[in-house]
Write an enzyme that holds these catalytic residues in place. Structure first.
Site, PDB file in Angstrom:
ATOM      1  N   GLN A  98       0.849  -1.188   0.000  1.00 22.05           N
ATOM      2  CA  GLN A  98       0.000   0.000   0.000  1.00 22.05           C
ATOM      3  C   GLN A  98       0.885   1.238   0.000  1.00 22.05           C
ATOM      4  O   GLN A  98       1.860   1.290   0.740  1.00 22.05           O
ATOM      5  CB  GLN A  98      -0.871  -0.013   1.254  1.00 22.05           C
ATOM      6  CG  GLN A  98      -1.844   1.142   1.324  1.00 22.05           C
ATOM      7  CD  GLN A  98      -2.692   1.097   2.581  1.00 22.05           C
ATOM      8  OE1 GLN A  98      -2.184   1.263   3.688  1.00 22.05           O
ATOM      9  NE2 GLN A  98      -3.981   0.880   2.427  1.00 22.05           N
ATOM     10  N   TYR A 168      -6.412   9.879   5.538  1.00 27.11           N
ATOM     11  CA  TYR A 168      -5.043  10.254   5.173  1.00 27.11           C
ATOM     12  C   TYR A 168      -5.101  11.180   3.951  1.00 27.11           C
ATOM     13  O   TYR A 168      -6.192  11.571   3.518  1.00 27.11           O
ATOM     14  CB  TYR A 168      -4.193   8.984   4.971  1.00 27.11           C
ATOM     15  CG  TYR A 168      -4.091   8.216   6.270  1.00 27.11           C
ATOM     16  CD1 TYR A 168      -3.403   8.768   7.351  1.00 27.11           C
ATOM     17  CD2 TYR A 168      -4.755   7.019   6.463  1.00 27.11           C
ATOM     18  CE1 TYR A 168      -3.358   8.109   8.575  1.00 27.11           C
ATOM     19  CE2 TYR A 168      -4.717   6.360   7.689  1.00 27.11           C
ATOM     20  CZ  TYR A 168      -4.014   6.919   8.743  1.00 27.11           C
ATOM     21  OH  TYR A 168      -3.986   6.296   9.958  1.00 27.11           O
ATOM     22  N   ARG A 317      -7.154  -7.099  11.966  1.00 25.96           N
ATOM     23  CA  ARG A 317      -6.839  -7.454  13.364  1.00 25.96           C
ATOM     24  C   ARG A 317      -6.852  -8.959  13.639  1.00 25.96           C
ATOM     25  O   ARG A 317      -5.960  -9.457  14.344  1.00 25.96           O
ATOM     26  CB  ARG A 317      -7.787  -6.698  14.306  1.00 25.96           C
ATOM     27  CG  ARG A 317      -7.517  -5.208  14.333  1.00 25.96           C
ATOM     28  CD  ARG A 317      -8.647  -4.445  14.994  1.00 25.96           C
ATOM     29  NE  ARG A 317      -9.859  -4.497  14.209  1.00 25.96           N
ATOM     30  CZ  ARG A 317     -11.024  -3.990  14.579  1.00 25.96           C
ATOM     31  NH1 ARG A 317     -11.128  -3.395  15.754  1.00 25.96           N
ATOM     32  NH2 ARG A 317     -12.084  -4.073  13.791  1.00 25.96           N
ATOM     33  N   CYS A 339      -9.714 -12.888  17.898  1.00 22.23           N
ATOM     34  CA  CYS A 339      -9.559 -11.438  18.119  1.00 22.23           C
ATOM     35  C   CYS A 339     -10.851 -10.847  18.680  1.00 22.23           C
ATOM     36  O   CYS A 339     -11.938 -11.115  18.171  1.00 22.23           O
ATOM     37  CB  CYS A 339      -9.232 -10.765  16.782  1.00 22.23           C
ATOM     38  SG  CYS A 339      -9.323  -8.958  16.827  1.00 22.23           S
ATOM     39  N   CYS A 342     -10.183  -5.445  20.548  1.00 18.69           N
ATOM     40  CA  CYS A 342      -9.951  -4.571  21.710  1.00 18.69           C
ATOM     41  C   CYS A 342      -9.147  -3.337  21.296  1.00 18.69           C
ATOM     42  O   CYS A 342      -9.093  -2.345  22.012  1.00 18.69           O
ATOM     43  CB  CYS A 342      -9.231  -5.335  22.813  1.00 18.69           C
ATOM     44  SG  CYS A 342      -7.521  -5.758  22.399  1.00 18.69           S
TER      45      CYS A 342
END
Ligand SMILES: Cc1cc2nc3c(=O)[nH]c(=O)nc-3n(C[C@H](O)[C@H](O)[C@H](O)COP(=O)(O)O)c2cc1C
Length: 368
Positions: A98, A168, A317, A339, A342
């Site tokens: 990316q 961004y 995540r 996951c 959190c």
């Protein structure tokens, strides 16, 4: 369906599971790939995803988010980037990097200068008031994205992803909340799209017609006065007309209450929180659509794919905690990712990316 092959652009993938870009925070202070980064990526590459997208590679040093972010701003980084590209392929996946510029969401303490943006709109969470870009700087940035894409191709990545999401720099141009310009780069939806449009055209010139260019896009900025869905869909159509290989549907900015990586997502109904928007994108584009955000159960993922709401799904995540999760699902595991969303992984920006909860659990187990 999850493990059926799919083609994006000229790229054939063994399955529809994508490792979403996630800043690995394992480069050295000049953005060069380290051995630690190679070891981390090796595990992910062997974990069973069809496509692995490396997180933020900064196109300019003054667009980096952390001092350990991967750089793709210098020609002498290419050979080490090539090692990662090679490693992803050796693991059985296809590799994408990316390319990104943090814009107003960069931290002055990291940059040692004021972050830039289309306009001087404050990032409330960090209190950064960015410096508005001059017209000639905007043109320079377009070229910087193109040169970075050229380096991605030279390094041997199978594709490049342009980060146009999450508040961004490119996302700041697209959003009416952060782009208040009155020149050709702002004011109307067409003008707000001009920067991304120019970046894609310049990238295309650099990498050629056949090299796959992916875009990650916000369909919802998740802030007041952010991009309306109708306008985001027009952007998606524009991207499809420009021949992008795939659009990854996401949302949110640093200032969003609930943004890209939402907390405490429980398996089931809360998953796939950008699904309804992906469904709308599918209707207006000709390229494959990747859905990201809160996916963790094989049943939900298969339902998304079978309903046609997206062509591929991306996980971030869950793979920080369990890089071999796709292989386990392929081997018959039918339980959701461990996951718990959190977001401790996002807390320590200057530490290498890892599941902080898992580390705490392991420490706890050693003490008991
Ligand atoms: C620690 C962390 C780092 C991230 N880094 C990036 C990144 O470099 N580029 C990007 O497009 N998204 C990044 N994201 C967002 C993820 O790609 C993804 O859109 C988001 O986490 C939702 O997917 P998930 O629920 O599977 O985690 C990051 C998220 C986290 C938690």
């Amino acid at each position: 369906m999850l493990f059926s092959p799919v083609t994006i652009g000229s790229l054939e993938l063994q399955n529809r599971l994508v490792r979403a870009a996630c800043g690995e925070r394992r480069a050295d202070r000049d953005g060069f790939i380290t051995h630690e980064m190679l070891a981390y990526i090796d595990e992910l590459a062997r974990g069973g995803c069809g496509l692995v997208i490396l997180g933020h590679g900064y196109i300019r040093r003054d667009g980096r988010l952390t001092d350990n972010e991967t750089g793709i701003n210098r020609d002498d980084q290419v050979s080490r980037l090539g090692l990662v590209a090679e490693q992803i392929r050796a693991g059985g996946a296809r590799g994408v990097i990316q390319i990104s510029h943090g814009g107003a969401q960069c931290r002055p303490s990291v940059l040692e200068t004021t972050p830039v943006s289309p306009s001087g709109v404050e990032v409330r969470k960090t209190k950064v008031i960015p410096r508005p870009l001059e017209s000639d700087e905007i043109l320079e940035l377009v070229s910087d994205f193109a040169f970075a894409a050229g380096r991605a191709k030279e390094a041997g990545f199978d594709a490049v992803q342009i980060h146009a999401a999450h508040g961004y720099l490119i996302s700041q141009f697209l959003s009416p909340a952060t782009n208040l310009r009155t020149d050709e780069w702002g004011g109307s939806p067409e003008n707000r799209f001009r920067f991304l449009d120019s970046v894609i055209r310049a990238v295309r010139e650099q990498v050629g017609e056949d090299y796959p260019v992916l875009v990650k896009q916000n369909l919802d900025d998740c802030i007041p006065k952010g991009i309306p869905l109708s306008e985001a869909l027009t952007v998606a159509t524009g991207l499809s007309d420009l021949g992008v290989a795939a659009i990854e549907v996401s949302g949110g900015m640093v200032d969003s209450e609930r943004g890209a990586a939402r907390k405490d997502i429980t398996p089931g109904k809360q998953e796939a929180y950008f699904r309804s928007m992906a469904r709308e994108v599918v209707k207006v584009v000709d390229c494959p659509v990747i859905l990201v955000g809160g996916l963790k159960s094989p049943s939900v993922i298969n339902d998304v794919l079978e309903s046609g709401d997206a062509d591929l799904v991306a996980l971030a995540r869950p793979l920080i905690r369990e890089p071999r999760l796709p292989l386990e699902w392929l081997d018959g595991r039918d339980t959701p990712a461990d996951c718990e969303s959190c977001n401790r992984c996002a807390l320590y920006k200057d530490r290498p990316l890892r599941c902080e909860s898992l580390i705490l659990e392991q420490e706890q187990a050693r003490e008991d």
